[in-house]
Each structure stands twice: as structure tokens, then as C-alpha cells.
Design an enzyme around this catalytic site. Sequence first.
Site, PDB file in Angstrom:
ATOM      1  N   GLY A   1       0.827  -1.201   0.000  1.00 31.87           N
ATOM      2  CA  GLY A   1       0.000   0.000   0.000  1.00 31.87           C
ATOM      3  C   GLY A   1       0.858   1.246   0.000  1.00 31.87           C
TER       4      GLY A   1
ATOM      5  N   GLN B   1       3.042   9.988   1.250  1.00 33.72           N
ATOM      6  CA  GLN B   1       4.333   9.291   1.273  1.00 33.72           C
ATOM      7  C   GLN B   1       5.212   9.660   0.082  1.00 33.72           C
ATOM      8  OE1 GLN B   1       2.416   5.234   2.099  1.00 33.72           O
ATOM      9  NE2 GLN B   1       4.396   5.096   3.138  1.00 33.72           N
TER      10      GLN B   1
ATOM     11  N   CYS C   1       5.756  -0.244   7.087  1.00 36.26           N
ATOM     12  CA  CYS C   1       5.389   0.904   6.255  1.00 36.26           C
ATOM     13  C   CYS C   1       6.596   1.272   5.407  1.00 36.26           C
ATOM     14  CB  CYS C   1       5.007   2.066   7.168  1.00 36.26           C
ATOM     15  SG  CYS C   1       4.589   3.580   6.293  1.00 36.26           S
ATOM     16  N   LEU C   2       6.369   1.605   4.150  1.00 38.94           N
ATOM     17  CA  LEU C   2       7.485   1.973   3.273  1.00 38.94           C
ATOM     18  C   LEU C   2       8.187   3.242   3.765  1.00 38.94           C
ATOM     19  CD1 LEU C   2       5.919   1.203  -0.224  1.00 38.94           C
ATOM     20  CD2 LEU C   2       7.620  -0.156   1.014  1.00 38.94           C
TER      21      LEU C   2
ATOM     22  N   HIS D   1      -4.499   1.253   7.338  1.00 38.80           N
ATOM     23  CA  HIS D   1      -3.155   1.834   7.466  1.00 38.80           C
ATOM     24  C   HIS D   1      -2.998   3.024   6.502  1.00 38.80           C
ATOM     25  CE1 HIS D   1       1.431   1.333   7.691  1.00 38.80           C
ATOM     26  NE2 HIS D   1       1.259   2.126   6.655  1.00 38.80           N
ATOM     27  N   GLU D   2      -3.422   2.836   5.258  1.00 37.34           N
ATOM     28  CA  GLU D   2      -3.264   3.909   4.263  1.00 37.34           C
ATOM     29  C   GLU D   2      -4.174   5.089   4.576  1.00 37.34           C
ATOM     30  OE1 GLU D   2      -0.693   3.643   2.582  1.00 37.34           O
ATOM     31  OE2 GLU D   2      -0.426   1.516   2.946  1.00 37.34           O
TER      32      GLU D   2
ATOM     33  N   HIS E   1      -2.689   7.354   7.072  1.00 34.16           N
ATOM     34  CA  HIS E   1      -1.686   8.275   6.514  1.00 34.16           C
ATOM     35  C   HIS E   1      -2.329   9.605   6.103  1.00 34.16           C
ATOM     36  CE1 HIS E   1       2.168   6.252   6.242  1.00 34.16           C
ATOM     37  NE2 HIS E   1       1.645   5.169   5.698  1.00 34.16           N
TER      38      HIS E   1
HETATM   39 NI    NI Z   1       2.497   3.300   5.521  1.00 36.97          NI
END
Ligand code: NI
Length: 167
Positions: A46, A51, A95-96, A137-138, A141
Amino acid sequence: MALRNIVTKEDKILYKVCRPVVKFNDRLHQLLDDMADTLSDAGGVGLAAPQVGVLRRAVLVLETNVEEDEDEFIIELINPEILETSGEQVGAEGCLSVPGEYGVVRRPDHVKVKAQDRFGEWFEYEGEGLTARCILHECDHLDGHLFLEKCERMLTEEEINGPAEEE
Ligand code: NI
């Protein structure tokens, strides 16, 4: 193919509330296409627009609950709103924007979300398991929240990499 730079947790942009997407134009489509390339390149499940430095309410989620002979696919959620959640799952999450760190996060196991597609059409989508985790999660953000706030504990090096080799 165009990759965008993924910001990490030190970047203030990740803690801001994103604005709604109002223009469903080529610029948005380019952003979504670039985000998809960036997500695939990073091997994530995701990615949210903040991000990649864009403070707009747009996220991508990889749908991994597919039949064995089918390909996983990316869902684009623009201006997503969580309608319902149910059940519970406890599992490792990363998370990236927080590379190399994983934590145990408790989340609902099922989620129903309403969102617009890249042309502005509203639709509903339901996710289970990892997909539900990823949608939540997304969406976090977009309100400036990272999974680190919700972690019960971080995974140890050994839990991430497996036990060290015996000599
Ligand atoms: Ni994330």
C-alpha cells in the site's frame, strides 16, 4: 514508468492532514500511475499520496486476496471514507516510510470503505485480512498518522530476520 521518492518518518509531511482531491484530471492520473510504479518497485502492499510528498487524499492498496491463478491488483481509493469495520486481527505491520521496522498492530479484520475512482465515480469496496489492514493503514496516513502510534510493541531483530545462524 516513473518512480517517486518515498519520504520517511523524519519528514513532517507525514504528520499533516491531507486535503480532498477535487480535480480528477491528468495530473491526478499521473500521480496514481507513478504511485503504482513506486509501490510495485518497492514491493509494498500500500502507498498513500503523502508518502510521495503530495498532501491529497489518495491511496493505493494491493488486493492480495485473489485466487491462485489470478493476479493481485491495485485498488485506487480517492477521498476514502471508512463506512464499517468488524472483527479483529493482531499481526505484524510495516510501512514503506518506516523501512526495516515492524510492529504488532491490532486492527479490524474486515472493512467497508467508500471512495472515488480516478474519474470521480463513487464506489464501495470491502477488504478482509491483510487488505483490511492495508486500507486502514493507508487511510491513517491521510490524517497524518503512522502505524508506530498504534503498535503494541515493535518486533525484535530476531523476529524479523529469524534466529541467527548457529556456528
Ligand atoms: Ni504506511
